[in-house]
Scaffold this motif. Structure first.
Motif: not given
Length: 369
Positions: A180-181, A211, A217-218
């Motif tokens: 995350n980020d 990524q 993702r997530n």
């Protein structure tokens, strides 16, 4: 007249009794000196050395006043042996590395040590470790469950290293990776511990892979890697990735209390044709919920399709990469051939077993690291 004789006799007797002998004249050279006092015996003091210290403590209590290392291979009930590297720190801490030969399992355990005369106890809340007895300053003997020395022809001894050796804390790991980020966490399946991942050069390929895949993702995704724990400057424990291996989409952490299913578990091949596979090959695979299977055979990655119904198994369309590895290609070929030949799959306890005509071909266990 008679009276005069009597008086004369008495006078002579008294004169004889009162006369003393003259003192003996001794020449000066014959005068004896007084006896000298007994001399005190001086004990010889032996300076301290490794030898004298060992002799002094071998028959008394053991004192751990420096950081010391013990190593050795102890017997194992279902493997060729367990390699031990035990570090005892003078401040009361210990670290131990247990490596199960031919099984690929490595445990890094920390805690405190307690010394009861010559008995050494290693205390950790999550793990039960054997107790040891100091046979001498340079040797530990493993004790049985009753705290007694083990009488056996097998070697139950750990020997002290001449110099202190830093512990190798790298180990294979399986867990849930989440990004995350650009801040990643890794939660180990075996312990449930969640660690922040340090952004090192070995983490970057893993981060890019995550990524670029829309499925990830997530989402927290099962991943396998080689890493080690290390405290940063702020005292926070983080994960340093030494080698990223692969992601396992649709996989979950194995539940030791709910065995019975073959899907969604990363399985590690333990035995092939009744023999343990070399631990360094780390052969693993997964049956996913879409009737696809994929994995790593020790040198090459593979994938294919399968059908599993009422324990009947059929593997088809197996394909793999084409790298050549001199130390694993023969084992890899035997493994993939046995996988395609299997006609039955059963989960027995924590083992997945593949059979052909009731003959056991491959035995797996859930990969915990």
């Amino acid at each position: 007249m008679q009276m005069r004789k009597s008086l004369l006799l008495v006078a002579l007797v008294l004169a004889g009794c009162s006369q003393l002998p003259a003192p003996e004249q001794v020449s000066p050279d014959k005068v004896r000196s007084p006896e000298p006092a007994a001399q005190q015996v001086q004990e010889e003091v032996v300076p301290d050395s490794d030898t004298t210290e060992a002799i002094a403590t071998n028959f008394e209590q053991i004192f751990i006043d420096s950081d010391i290392s013990f190593t050795g291979t102890l017997p194992c009930a279902d493997c060729p042996g367990i390699q031990y590297h035990l570090n005892l720190y003078r401040d009361g801490r210990f670290e131990v590395r247990q490596q199960y030969l031919e099984r690929g399992d490595i445990n890094i355990i920390k805690g405190i040590w307690l010394l009861e005369k010559r008995n050494l106890h290693l205390v950790n809340q999550q793990h039960t470790l054997p107790a040891f007895y100091f046979s001498n300053n340079n040797q530990l003997a493993m004790l049985d469950l009753a705290g007694k020395p083990i009488s056996s022809a097998l070697n139950y001894q750990l020997k002290r290293e001449t110099d202190f050796i830093k512990l190798d804390t790298r180990q294979p790991m399986l867990g849930l990776y989440f990004l995350n980020d650009n801040q990643a966490t890794f939660t180990l399946c075996q312990s449930g511990e969640s660690l922040p991942v340090a952004n090192t050069q070995h983490h970057l390929p893993m981060m890019r892979h995550y990524q670029q895949d829309e499925r990830f993702r997530n989402n927290a995704v099962i991943a396998t890697l080689v890493g080690r724990k290390q405290d940063n400057a702020q005292g926070e424990t983080q994960l340093l990735i030494e080698k990223f291996e692969q992601f396992w989409p649709n996989a979950v952490c194995p539940d030791p209390y709910a065995p019975g299913q073959i899907q969604g578990i990363v399985w590690r091949a333990e035995k092939l044709a009744g023999r343990y596979l070399p631990q360094q090959l780390n052969v693993r695979m997964i049956f996913d919920s879409q009737d696809r299977l994929y994995g790593f055979a020790g040198c090459n990655s593979f994938n294919g399709s399968y059908k599993h119904q009422a324990n009947r198994l059929n593997v088809a369309g197996l394909a793999s990469t084409q790298k050549y590895c001199s130390n694993s290609s023969d084992v890899e070929q035997q493994f993939t051939s046995s996988l395609q030949a299997a006609d039955r799959a059963e989960v027995n306890g924590d083992k997945l077993q593949l059979f052909k005509d009731n003959n056991l071909l491959i035995e797996f266990k859930p990969a915990l690291n």
